[in-house]
Design an enzyme around this catalytic site. Structure first.
Site, PDB file in Angstrom:
ATOM      1  N   ASP A 121      -2.598   5.375  -3.275  1.00 29.14           N
ATOM      2  CA  ASP A 121      -3.020   6.390  -2.308  1.00 29.14           C
ATOM      3  C   ASP A 121      -1.883   7.348  -2.001  1.00 29.14           C
ATOM      4  OD1 ASP A 121      -5.598   5.632  -2.080  1.00 29.14           O
ATOM      5  OD2 ASP A 121      -5.363   4.487  -0.229  1.00 29.14           O
ATOM      6  N   ASP A 170     -15.507   8.637  -0.088  1.00 29.24           N
ATOM      7  CA  ASP A 170     -16.027   7.967   1.108  1.00 29.24           C
ATOM      8  C   ASP A 170     -16.585   8.989   2.122  1.00 29.24           C
ATOM      9  OD1 ASP A 170     -16.479   6.057   2.995  1.00 29.24           O
ATOM     10  OD2 ASP A 170     -14.387   5.440   3.227  1.00 29.24           O
ATOM     11  N   LYS A 225     -16.379   5.606  -8.371  1.00 29.77           N
ATOM     12  CA  LYS A 225     -15.090   5.057  -7.954  1.00 29.77           C
ATOM     13  C   LYS A 225     -15.424   3.801  -7.162  1.00 29.77           C
ATOM     14  CE  LYS A 225     -11.054   6.365  -5.151  1.00 29.77           C
ATOM     15  NZ  LYS A 225     -10.494   7.483  -4.368  1.00 29.77           N
ATOM     16  N   TRP A 226     -14.991   2.660  -7.657  1.00 29.93           N
ATOM     17  CA  TRP A 226     -15.338   1.360  -7.061  1.00 29.93           C
ATOM     18  C   TRP A 226     -14.117   0.882  -6.278  1.00 29.93           C
ATOM     19  CZ3 TRP A 226     -19.541  -1.982  -9.327  1.00 29.93           C
ATOM     20  CH2 TRP A 226     -19.660  -3.201  -8.660  1.00 29.93           C
ATOM     21  N   ASP A 227     -14.232   0.976  -4.974  1.00 33.21           N
ATOM     22  CA  ASP A 227     -13.089   0.709  -4.097  1.00 33.21           C
ATOM     23  C   ASP A 227     -13.166  -0.704  -3.510  1.00 33.21           C
ATOM     24  OD1 ASP A 227     -10.809   1.270  -2.610  1.00 33.21           O
ATOM     25  OD2 ASP A 227     -11.603   3.112  -1.743  1.00 33.21           O
ATOM     26  N   TRP A 282       0.845  -1.191   0.000  1.00 30.31           N
ATOM     27  CA  TRP A 282       0.000   0.000   0.000  1.00 30.31           C
ATOM     28  C   TRP A 282       0.889   1.252   0.000  1.00 30.31           C
ATOM     29  CZ3 TRP A 282      -1.039   3.420   4.360  1.00 30.31           C
ATOM     30  CH2 TRP A 282      -2.013   4.391   4.052  1.00 30.31           C
ATOM     31  N   ARG A 339      -8.794  -2.946   7.665  1.00 31.23           N
ATOM     32  CA  ARG A 339      -9.443  -1.635   7.798  1.00 31.23           C
ATOM     33  C   ARG A 339     -10.809  -1.795   8.489  1.00 31.23           C
ATOM     34  NH1 ARG A 339     -11.502   2.993   3.652  1.00 31.23           N
ATOM     35  NH2 ARG A 339     -10.419   4.738   4.592  1.00 31.23           N
ATOM     36  N   CYS A 358     -10.413   0.914  -7.937  1.00 35.27           N
ATOM     37  CA  CYS A 358      -9.514   1.334  -6.859  1.00 35.27           C
ATOM     38  C   CYS A 358      -9.510   0.210  -5.842  1.00 35.27           C
ATOM     39  CB  CYS A 358     -10.073   2.613  -6.250  1.00 35.27           C
ATOM     40  SG  CYS A 358      -9.231   3.159  -4.764  1.00 35.27           S
ATOM     41  N   ASN A 361     -11.097  -2.292  -0.094  1.00 30.81           N
ATOM     42  CA  ASN A 361     -10.008  -1.911   0.795  1.00 30.81           C
ATOM     43  C   ASN A 361      -9.439  -2.984   1.703  1.00 30.81           C
ATOM     44  OD1 ASN A 361      -9.271   0.914   0.395  1.00 30.81           O
ATOM     45  ND2 ASN A 361     -11.458   1.238   0.676  1.00 30.81           N
TER      46      ASN A 361
HETATM   47  C1  DGJ Z   1      -8.965   3.956  -0.384  1.00 28.35           C
HETATM   48  C2  DGJ Z   1      -8.794   4.716  -1.662  1.00 28.35           C
HETATM   49  O1  DGJ Z   1      -7.626   4.338  -2.304  1.00 28.35           O
HETATM   50  C3  DGJ Z   1      -8.815   6.206  -1.351  1.00 28.35           C
HETATM   51  O2  DGJ Z   1      -8.575   6.944  -2.509  1.00 28.35           O
HETATM   52  C4  DGJ Z   1     -10.146   6.549  -0.745  1.00 28.35           C
HETATM   53  O3  DGJ Z   1     -11.162   6.352  -1.676  1.00 28.35           O
HETATM   54  C5  DGJ Z   1     -10.376   5.716   0.496  1.00 28.35           C
HETATM   55  N1  DGJ Z   1     -10.217   4.317   0.238  1.00 28.35           N
HETATM   56  C6  DGJ Z   1     -11.750   5.953   1.047  1.00 28.35           C
HETATM   57  O4  DGJ Z   1     -12.039   5.139   2.097  1.00 28.35           O
END
Ligand code: DGJ
Length: 705
Positions: free
Chosen positions: A507, A332, A441-443, A164, A408, A485, A445
């Site tokens: 990020d 977010d 934006k489809w995240d 990351w 997270r 993303c 995490n």
């Molecule tokens: C991770 C993404 O990479 C960021 O750009 C942002 O959208 C955050 N998540 C939001 O929680």
């Protein structure tokens, strides 16, 4: 021997010669050869040394132990302990305009494999294997791999690693006995093991050497390897990893590997990238938006994080429009209960406390300012502190009876549960149908630890259901662009790019780190799919400070955006944003359609890149000074890719504010410009300017009629 047929697949600079008899084998992959194909037999058939099996053992498209191949097989599986050593025989070949479809069968084992092998005019091979169970009873599959042979002169690798905020780091290593293998078991494409590598002749570099690039188009667990066999042959394999028991083919059912993309370049890494970039533009990227200039983004994330106030957001939008931004994205923090990263994932309803008047006024405001509106989602995830989890605790992707670590603070939703899948689609559909949303934006995490569905492993299915969900959204909302993303660059690959339009590369908005990350990404992806933002002067992920010039020029060479709170920025910074937005707009057609070059430097403290128009009429060159120059004088800038016989006007169009204060004189061409032929630029070059560490300079070249 004579019943074998030779097939030729030709690209622009590549030829594949495939010999097909009882099995299919690639005899040659590389420089094209014009002439009688049968020569390939005499020239390329191997000897049979003593001390080995008494026959020649080929590296086929599907190596098999049963045929005497002692290397990694293409297929590992069994039918209740039987049918584990199949020997496939070719039964039919379709030779189409772009490639071969080779049908093989083992009627004893009850299996069929179709090998597809295509080569396009950009010299990119794509291949995959489809296994079908034509026997009785279920067939358990442990492995199914794509296999490509490489010439014995391949002796060095460029591989990827990362994490990351530190994606796309490359490293070089020699390829010796034993070979190389990388495995990703993180459930997504991952930051750590991006599914690609490059193999080449000794010391291959940007402009020279025979190189072979590989990319496995798959957003889940994968294995990529290159074996140096004991007899010296090199064999590459790329495959999805199947977890135990995960793939069981019922009678008649089939399974396909992910597509493996590969290319050969006889002129080093730049040419390899040109092949991949043009292939991505022509055949991977969804075509709907191909002719639309990529709008400049303002993303709210690093500007306000979870602190959402509609009036303030509208002020941000107003300021963004004044700076020339074309798409405004609420990241977010907008949905019910999402005040931090510990709760609410899954509750895809507008937070009415934060947005008492709804989203409509903001969307209208953004549209009235002439910008598109975009919204962030993380559909596959769930927090235990959410209404969704409280109502459907059984929707978790997990192995029941075991705890699993969070990432997270969140868990993954089991997309193989039809109701969960439907719920997510309906929520996305609601927002996309209710508001004028041009982009999402489809995240994603977190990594996937326990991909379990009804007790069985489900990592592969989870990825396929994710593709299905995106596909359904796209089918019903074809005007919506999607950014992939995953905590920055955790889900960047060709399969996801077939259904999305942009990647959030990292990020890390620190311009210095971005130079390296973006360079690593540039080997397989053209600039227009790489989201690159100007962040605040005080970088949030590294705490470094950078000038607006360095940040602006670094963000310029991708799909540009700004990620900060413009309301709080100084007038001087805002003028800077406006300037780089304008600059980007003035060259974005060139950047997003031209040929990208990574330019070798005389000093490793520099990183230089260029984009040259396809018709060679113009080019831009970015000189980034990453560290203190090693010497007082930094050698020459040599620019490849121009028309050698054409004359170019060379002009510096952007430079650090203190450019002239740090030396007695900078090179005259940087102040007065000059006119040079493309040949001069490539072979002799221009003296390098003196730059402070962490600054950059932009040069434009325009052909003079
Ligand atoms: C991770 C993404 O990479 C960021 O750009 C942002 O959208 C955050 N998540 C939001 O929680």
């Amino acid at each position: 021997m004579t019943d074998k047929v030779l097939y030729s697949l030709t690209g622009n600079k590549t030829q594949l010669i495939v010999e097909v008899g009882e099995y299919a084998e690639i005899l040659h992959w590389g420089q094209p050869f014009n002439g009688d194909l049968s020569i390939a037999r005499h020239a390329l058939h191997r000897p049979v040394p003593y001390g080995r099996l008494d026959i020649d053992v080929p590296v086929t498209l599907t190596p098999e132990l049963g045929r005497g191949s002692f290397g990694s097989p293409a297929l590992e599986g069994h039918r209740a302990g039987q049918d584990w050593a199949p020997v496939m025989k070719v039964v039919k070949v379709d030779h189409g305009a772009l490639g071969l479809k080779i049908y093989c069968e083992d009627t004893l084992a009850g299996l069929e494999i179709i090998s597809e092998l295509y080569l396009d005019q950009h010299d990119v091979i794509k291949t995959r294997q489809t296994l079908r169970n034509i026997g009785q009873g279920a067939y358990q599959v442990a492995r199914l791999a794509n296999t490509l042979p490489l010439p014995g002169r391949v002796s060095e690798l460029m591989t990827y690693h990362g994490r990351w905020v530190y994606e796309f780091q490359t490293s070089r290593q020699s390829l010796t006995q034993g070979g190389y293998q990388q495995e990703n078991r993180r459930g997504r494409t991952s930051h750590e093991h991006y599914p690609a590598f490059v193999a080449g002749t000794a010391n291959f570099d940007e402009l020279s050497g025979d190189v072979f690039g590989f990319h496995l188009a798959w957003s889940g667990n994968h294995r990529m390897r290159i074996d140096v066999k004991a007899d010296g042959r090199r064999v590459m394999q790329g495959e999805a990893i199947y977890l135990p028991g995960e793939i069981e083919l019922s009678e008649g059912a089939s399974l396909s590997t992910p597509w493996l993309y590969a290319t050969h370049s006889g002129q080093g890494l730049n040419e390899m990238s040109h092949h991949f970039h043009e292939h991505v533009r022509a055949s991977i990227l969804p075509s709907e938006f191909a002719n639309k200039p990529r709008p400049i983004h303002l993303n709210t994330w690093e500007g306000i994080y979870f602190d959402h106030d509609p009036d303030y957001i509208m002020q941000m939008a107003t300021q963004s429009a004044q700076m020339g931004v074309e798409r405004f994205i609420i990241d977010d923090g907008w949905f019910k209960g999402r005040d931090g990263d510990k709760a609410a994932l899954g509750d895809w309803f507008l937070d009415e406390k934060k947005y008492p008047n709804g989203l409509e006024p903001i969307v209208n405001h953004v549209n009235d300012l002439g910008m598109e509106f975009g919204l962030w989602f993380e559909p596959e995830m769930i927090n235990k502190d959410s209404d969704l989890y409280r109502t459907h605790p059984d929707w978790l992707l997990e192995v029941k009876g075991y705890d699993q670590p969070t990432g997270r603070n969140q868990y993954v939703i089991d997309l193989s549960q039809p109701q969960a899948f439907e719920f997510l689609y309906q929520r996305l559909d609601h927002f996309l149908s209710t508001y004028n949303i041009g982009y999402i934006k489809w995240d994603m995490n977190r990594e996937v630890v326990q991909p379990g569905h009804e007790g069985r492993a489900s990592g592969h299915a989870q990825v396929e259901r994710y593709y299905e969900l995106v596909d359904r959204v796209r089918l019903n909302h074809p005007n919506v662009e999607i950014e992939s993303c995953s905590a920055g660059g955790g889900r960047i690959d060709y399969e996801v790019l077939k259904r999305t339009h942009r990647f959030w590369a990292s990020d890390n908005n620190d311009a210095l780190e971005r130079q390296t990350i973006q360079r690593g990404m540039s080997y397989f992806f053209p600039p227009e799919v790489m989201g690159s933002h100007i962040g605040a002067s005080h970088c949030h992920s590294t705490r470094r400070r950078h000038s607006i010039e360095f940040r602006g020029l670094t963000a310029l060479f991708g799909h540009m955006g700004i990620e900060l709170d413009p309301v709080r920025e100084s007038e001087e910074e805002k003028q800077g944003f406006e300037h780089y937005v304008e600059l980007h707009k003035s060259i974005r057609t060139l950047l997003h359609s031209g040929k990208s070059w990574r330019i070798p430097t005389d000093d490793t403290a520099h990183q230089i890149q260029a984009v040259v128009a396809q018709d060679q009429s113009q080019a831009v060159v970015l000189i980034a000074q990453l560290a203190m120059p090693t010497n007082a004088l930094s050698g020459h800038l040599r620019i490849p890719g121009l028309d050698p016989d054409a004359l170019y006007q060379v002009t510096v169009i952007d430079q650090p504010t203190n450019y002239h204060d740090i030396v007695n004189y900078q090179p005259p061409w940087t102040t007065d410009g000059c006119q040079l032929t493309g040949r001069w630029c490539q072979d002799i070059g221009l003296t390098m300017p003196v730059l402070d560490a962490e600054t950059a300079l932009l040069v434009k070249l325009e052909q003079i009629d």
